[in-house]
Write an enzyme that holds these catalytic residues in place. Structure first.
Site, PDB file in Angstrom:
ATOM      1  N   HIS A 160       6.456   1.465  45.998  1.00  0.00           N
ATOM      2  CA  HIS A 160       6.270   1.258  44.569  1.00  0.00           C
ATOM      3  C   HIS A 160       7.312   1.995  43.732  1.00  0.00           C
ATOM      4  O   HIS A 160       7.863   3.018  44.134  1.00  0.00           O
ATOM      5  CB  HIS A 160       4.892   1.743  44.135  1.00  0.00           C
ATOM      6  N   CYS A 222      10.228  -2.614  42.899  1.00  0.00           N
ATOM      7  CA  CYS A 222      10.196  -3.381  41.657  1.00  0.00           C
ATOM      8  C   CYS A 222      11.214  -2.820  40.654  1.00  0.00           C
ATOM      9  O   CYS A 222      11.526  -1.636  40.656  1.00  0.00           O
ATOM     10  CB  CYS A 222       8.806  -3.321  41.034  1.00  0.00           C
TER      11      CYS A 222
END
Length: 305
Positions: A160, A222
Site C-alpha cells: 500500500h 498506488c
C-alpha cells in the site's frame, strides 16, 4: 447574591490559557498519526527481521531446500500454463497449490522478506494481494512467479501507499535507477537492481512482462498519493552479488505528510511562543507605566547636596 464578576485582566488571562490548551490538544491530534505510523512501521520491520530466524527453526534443515525446489517447480509449471493476473480467489485454478508453496508452518505465513536499503523499507511478504494481507505487509501477486529467482521469472510484489497508520511503499516513488532491492527467501538473499519505472492504469496487466533470459521482480503500488487512480510499477533485474549484508536495525521512515505535519506543528509552536513573549512584554510595560504613574517622584534628580 450572585458571584462577584472577575476583573477584566483575569478574564483575559483565563481565555489565554484556554487558547493554549486548545492549541496543545490540536498538536497532540497532529502528532498521534505520526506516532501510530512509526509504531506500526517498527512492528512491520520487526516481523520482517524475524523471518530469517523462523527459517532457521525449520527442521530438519533439508526441508528448506525442499521448499525452494518446490517453488522453482511451481514457477516452471506456471511458465508452461501461462502467467496471469487473477484475483486471489480460492476457486481459481492452481490457487491451492500456490498457497501451499513456500508456506512452512514455522514462518507464520511469510514467504519472503523485501528490503530496499536506500528507502529504509523492510517488509514481510505474504501470499496474495488480498486487502487483509496488504494491511499486514507486502503481498505477492497470485499468477506471477514466486520470488526464488531464475531465468524467465518475474515476481510481482505489491504494498500500500497512503495508509493512515503505516508507511509501507509510501516512499517507493523516490527510488532511483540503480537502487538495490534484496529478497530474502528460505535462507538465501537475492539482489536486484532497479532498471525502470512506469505509471500505468490499474487494468494494464500486460505492463508486467516475462523474458526467457531475464530474472526480474516488479514492485507495484498506488499513485498519486491519496488519489490512487494509477499504479506505479518499479522493475528490477537480478544482479549477482556476494556477501550481501542487510542492516538489522530499524530506522524511522518519514513520509512527506509526516514532514508537513511536523513543520506545521513547529510553526504553530513558534507562533505561540512569540505571542506569549509579546504578551508578557506588554504586561511588563503596562506594570512599569502604572508604577511610574503611581510614583511620579521616582527617577527625578534630587536637589539636595
Amino acid at each position: 447574591m450572585g458571584s462577584k464578576p472577575q476583573p477584566r485582566h483575569a478574564r483575559k488571562k483565563k481565555r489565554g490559557r484556554s487558547g493554549v490548551v486548545y492549541i496543545l490538544l490540536g498538536i497532540l491530534v497532529l502528532l498521534f498519526p505520526i506516532f501510530a505510523t512509526l509504531y506500526n512501521d517498527y512492528q512491520l520491520d520487526k516481523t520482517a527481521r524475524q523471518y530469517a530466524q523462523k527459517v532457521k527453526e525449520i527442521e530438519p534443515g533439508e526441508r528448506v531446500q525442499h521448499y525452494i525446489d518446490e517453488a522453482h517447480a511451481y514457477n516452471q509449471r506456471l511458465a508452461q500454463s501461462g502467467h496471469h493476473a487473477m484475483k486471489p480467489d480460492q476457486s481459481s485454478p492452481g490457487f491451492d497449490e500456490y498457497m501451499d508453496t513456500l508456506n512452512p508452518p514455522e514462518t507464520s505465513g511469510m514467504i519472503a522478506r523485501i528490503v530496499i536499503p536506500s528507502l529504509d523499507i523492510d517488509l514481510p511478504v505474504y501470499h496474495t494481494t488480498a486487502p487483509s494481507v496488504l494491511y499486514r505487509g507486502a503481498g505477492h501477486m497470485f499468477g506471477s512467479d514466486l520470488p526464488v529467482g531464475g531465468e524467465g521469472t518475474n515476481a510481482v510484489i505489491s504494498a500500500h501507499t497512503g495508509m493512515v497508520n503505516a508507511s509501507m511503499f509510501d516512499n517507493l516513488p523516490r527510488v532511483k535507477d540503480g537502487a538495490e532491492i534484496y529478497i530474502e527467501v528460505m535462507g538465501q538473499t537475492l539482489a536486484y537492481e532497479v532498471t525502470s519505472r512506469q505509471v500505468v492504469k490499474p487494468d494494464k496487466y500486460d505492463a508486467v512482462t516475462y523474458e526467457s533470459d531475464q530474472d526480474k521482480i516488479t514492485l507495484i503500488t498506488c499513485t498519486p498519493y491519496g488519489i490512487n487512480t494509477d499504479r506505479l510499477l518499479v522493475t528490477a533485474h537480478r544482479i549477482h552479488k556476494d556477501d550481501i549484508q542487510i542492516e538489522e536495525t530499524w530506522k524511522p521512515t518519514f513520509s512527506w505528510w509526516m514532514v508537513l505535519a511536523l513543520v506545521l506543528i513547529f510553526l504553530v509552536l513558534l507562533i505561540v511562543v512569540i505571542r506569549e513573549w509579546r504578551r508578557k512584554r506588554r504586561r511588563r510595560a503596562a506594570k512599569a507605566l502604572a508604577s511610574a504613574d503611581a510614583n511620579p517622584g521616582n527617577g527625578r534628580e534630587s536637589d539636595s547636596c
